[in-house]
Design a protein around this motif. Structure first.
Motif, mmCIF file in Angstrom:
data_model
loop_
_atom_site.group_PDB
_atom_site.id
_atom_site.type_symbol
_atom_site.label_atom_id
_atom_site.label_comp_id
_atom_site.label_asym_id
_atom_site.label_seq_id
_atom_site.Cartn_x
_atom_site.Cartn_y
_atom_site.Cartn_z
ATOM 1 N N ASP A 66 57.360 39.926 37.895
ATOM 2 C CA ASP A 66 55.972 40.380 37.955
ATOM 3 C C ASP A 66 55.995 41.809 38.492
ATOM 4 N N LEU A 71 46.339 37.516 38.271
ATOM 5 C CA LEU A 71 47.604 36.796 38.107
ATOM 6 C C LEU A 71 47.634 35.569 39.007
ATOM 7 N N HIS A 118 53.417 40.167 33.706
ATOM 8 C CA HIS A 118 54.075 38.907 34.053
ATOM 9 C C HIS A 118 55.033 38.588 32.915
ATOM 10 N N LYS A 143 46.493 41.773 40.532
ATOM 11 C CA LYS A 143 47.244 40.687 41.167
ATOM 12 C C LYS A 143 46.365 39.460 41.389
#
Length: 104
Positions: A97, A70, A5, A67
């Motif tokens: 990202d 995130l 990120h 993911k």
């Protein structure tokens, strides 16, 4: 798979000194997040040191377990609070990202 990120901010301070203070405040708040937000694998914050007239003021580079981690980071209350603090000081934001797939 690990997700990187990357976010860069151009701050809204009117002078270089004001932007430097904003950048330091943002960096301090961001650096608190790995201690409270799960799923962060690596985390670093950079303040621009050169060419301030053309470069962005602050960059965040963080790696998240996957993911899902995130996504959890995005809604975690501590991150939401820091994001609100940052938004008050930002003129522009840029982000990327990406899944890390190994050596390129």
């Amino acid at each position: 798979m690990t997700v990187r990120h990357i976010v860069c901010w151009k701050l809204n301070g009117e002078t270089a000194e004001e932007r430097a203070t904003q950048a330091a405040d943002i960096e301090a708040k961001l650096r608190e997040l790995p201690a409270t937000v799960p799923g962060i694998v690596a985390f670093d914050v950079f303040r621009n040191e050169y060419n301030g007239d053309v470069n962005w003021d602050v960059a965040l580079v963080s790696d998240h377990r996957d993911k899902a981690a995130l996504d959890e980071y995005a809604v975690h209350p501590d991150h939401v609070a820091v994001a609100g603090f940052i938004k008050e000081r930002v003129a522009q934001r840029s982000g990327v990202d990406a899944e890390l797939t190994g050596a390129k």
